[in-house]
Structures are given as structure tokens and as C-alpha cells.
Scaffold this active site. Structure first.
Site, PDB file in Angstrom:
ATOM      1  N   ASP A  39       0.855  -1.238   0.005  1.00  0.00           N
ATOM      2  CA  ASP A  39      -0.085  -0.026  -0.158  1.00  0.00           C
ATOM      3  C   ASP A  39       0.906   1.245   0.085  1.00  0.00           C
ATOM      4  O   ASP A  39       1.975   1.173   0.583  1.00  0.00           O
ATOM      5  CB  ASP A  39      -0.871   0.017   1.465  1.00  0.00           C
ATOM      6  CG  ASP A  39      -1.896  -1.090   1.479  1.00  0.00           C
ATOM      7  OD1 ASP A  39      -2.064  -1.708   0.453  1.00  0.00           O
ATOM      8  OD2 ASP A  39      -2.266  -1.280   2.575  1.00  0.00           O
TER       9      ASP A  39
HETATM   10  N1  URA Z   1      -1.284  -5.730   3.867  1.00  0.00           N
HETATM   11  C1  URA Z   1      -1.630  -4.430   4.018  1.00  0.00           C
HETATM   12  O1  URA Z   1      -2.815  -4.266   4.609  1.00  0.00           O
HETATM   13  N2  URA Z   1      -1.148  -3.680   3.312  1.00  0.00           N
HETATM   14  C2  URA Z   1       0.101  -3.979   2.571  1.00  0.00           C
HETATM   15  O2  URA Z   1       0.976  -3.034   2.065  1.00  0.00           O
HETATM   16  C3  URA Z   1       0.524  -5.362   2.612  1.00  0.00           C
HETATM   17  C4  URA Z   1      -0.222  -6.266   3.169  1.00  0.00           C
END
Ligand code: URA
Length: 246
Positions: free
Chosen positions: A104
Site C-alpha cells: 500500500d
Molecule cells: N497488507 C496490507 O494491509 N498492506 C500492505 O501493504 C501489505 C499487506
């Protein structure tokens, strides 16, 4: 270095036998020089090989990189909205690499980038169940029962998550939880922690398929070692049975 006729065959120009004939009849050049001797060894990544004046394509040196992605940077090589992307953190190189999976925008940590499409596809394929480990700073301190629920599976989008491993990495008013999952559902760790009532405030990936972030500084990139590439390939090669902890 490889034999010229083998390279031509591998590039799909002609069969091995027909490639030998192309060479013998003087239709093949390497760096501008006609080569007629069979068995001449050339470097398919560096040398310019032409058949009837046309350069053969399809040879790219495989590149494997590790980036410690900072938060606020998009896991993409370009963004129509002009936001900062991981491409801005890489040095210019001939080979185009792509991120393996996503972190993310607000997550940081280990991101693998490669031009090896097979490896990337396999690492991301659900059947391979490649383990990914995260450190999550959460609100409050999950209790043993919360950790057990994370490990056994919680419901997100109406579907239970696969078995995971979870433990408290650092206690405190707001603890750090280390969690290893073998799926790649959207915002998975954040949503799993939401499901047990301990939302994430910081998220960092520290390990993927046996390769660790180690001490690589945020925003830095380095090539993977041969041993790390071998570990990733092993992790991506095997289909794992469901129901097992990562
Ligand atoms: N899980 C999440 O919630 N975000 C990420 O970036 C990776 C795994």
C-alpha cells in the site's frame, strides 16, 4: 557466453540445424562482423546479433532488486496522477524491472523488482503460498486470543483468511505485531488487524519467500545476491497444500 547457433535457436529464429546453415551461409553478424564459424561463442545480453541485418530481440539480462519502499510512494512504475512511484528510487538501467506484488501507499519495507516475468508470476500466484512477513504497529496490545484468531483465520470480505503466524514482536502501549501470511489479498494485514480490533498505524514488510530486508535503509535499493535469488525461486516453485501455517 553461448554458442551462436544455440542462441539463434533459443530466440526462435530457426531450428538448431537451420541456424547452423544461416551461420555457414554468412547471413549472421555479431557486432557488425559476419560470423561463419559454427560454435562461435557470444554473449546474448551484450553482443549485437543480427540475421540478414535484423537484430534479434528477446534477450535481456535478468535483474533482481530489493527496495526498502518508503511510505507515501506508489508501488508502480508510473502514475498518471503524477504521484511519486518506486521508479523514482531506481537508478536508470537498460533493463526494465517491475514490482512483484504491491505494498500500500502507506506501507513501507521489502519490495522485490525484477524483469523475470516467470518468477514474478509464480511469487504472486495464490497456489504457491509464498510467505510474507510484516511488522505492524497496532492500537493497543492484542491478547493471546486475538493472536490465535489471526492465526486460525478471520473473515474479510466474507471469506476466512488462510492460516497465518502472529506474535507480539514488541510490547508497549501500542504493540508491534509480527505476522506472516501466505496470501496476497488487498490490504490484508490492515483488514486482519481491524477484524481483531487492533487497527494498524504503521506497516512494514520485512521478509518475502525467504529473503529478508535486513538493514537496507528506507528508500535504498540493492541487487539480490545469487543465494537470495535461488531462495526466491525455490519459494516460487512449489505448490503448497492448503491448511498449513506459512
Ligand atoms: N497488507 C496490507 O494491509 N498492506 C500492505 O501493504 C501489505 C499487506
Amino acid at each position: 557466453m553461448e554458442r551462436l547457433q544455440k542462441i539463434l535457436a533459443r530466440a526462435g529464429i530457426a531450428s538448431r540445424r537451420a541456424s547452423e546453415e544461416l551461420i555457414s551461409s554468412g547471413r549472421v553478424t555479431v557486432n557488425g562482423t559476419v560470423i561463419t564459424r559454427l560454435g562461435t561463442r557470444v554473449d546474448p545480453f551484450e553482443d549485437s546479433i543480427k540475421v540478414d541485418g535484423k537484430r534479434i530481440k528477446g534477450f535481456e539480462r535478468p535483474v533482481y532488486l530489493m527496495l526498502n519502499k518508503p511510505k507515501g510512494v506508489l508501488t508502480s512504475m508510473d502514475d498518471p496522477e503524477g504521484r511519486p512511484t518506486v521508479a523514482g528510487l531506481l537508478k536508470r538501467s537498460k533493463e526494465r524491472v517491475f514490482p512483484v506484488g504491491r505494498l500500500d501507499m502507506q506501507s513501507e519495507g521489502l519490495l522485490i523488482l525484477t524483469n523475470d516475468g516467470d518468477l514474478a508470476r509464480n511469487l504472486m500466484h495464490p497456489s504457491k503460498k509464498v510467505p510474507k512477513t510484516y511488522l505492524a504497529k497496532v492500537r493497543g496490545v492484542p491478547e493471546a486470543n486475538d493472536l490465535r484468531r489471526l492465526e486460525n483465520g478471520v473473515r474479510i470480505d466474507g471469506r476466512k483468511t488462510a492460516p497465518a503466524e502472529a506474535r507480539i514482536a514488541r510490547p508497549g502501549t501500542n504493540a508491534w505485531v509480527q505476522i506472516t501470511i501466505s496470501e496476497g489479498r488487498k490490504h490484508q494485514v490492515r483488514r486482519m488487524m481491524d477484524a481483531v480490533g487492533h487497527p494498524v498505524s504503521k506497516l512494514r514488510r520485512i521478509r518475502l519467500g525467504g529473503v529478508s530486508l535486513g538493514k537496507l535503509a528506507v528508500g535504498e535499493v540493492r541487487p539480490l545476491t545469487e543465494a537470495e535469488v535461488a531462495r526466491l525461486k525455490r519459494a516460487a516453485a512449489t505448490e503448497k497444500k492448503s491448511g498449513k501455517r506459512p
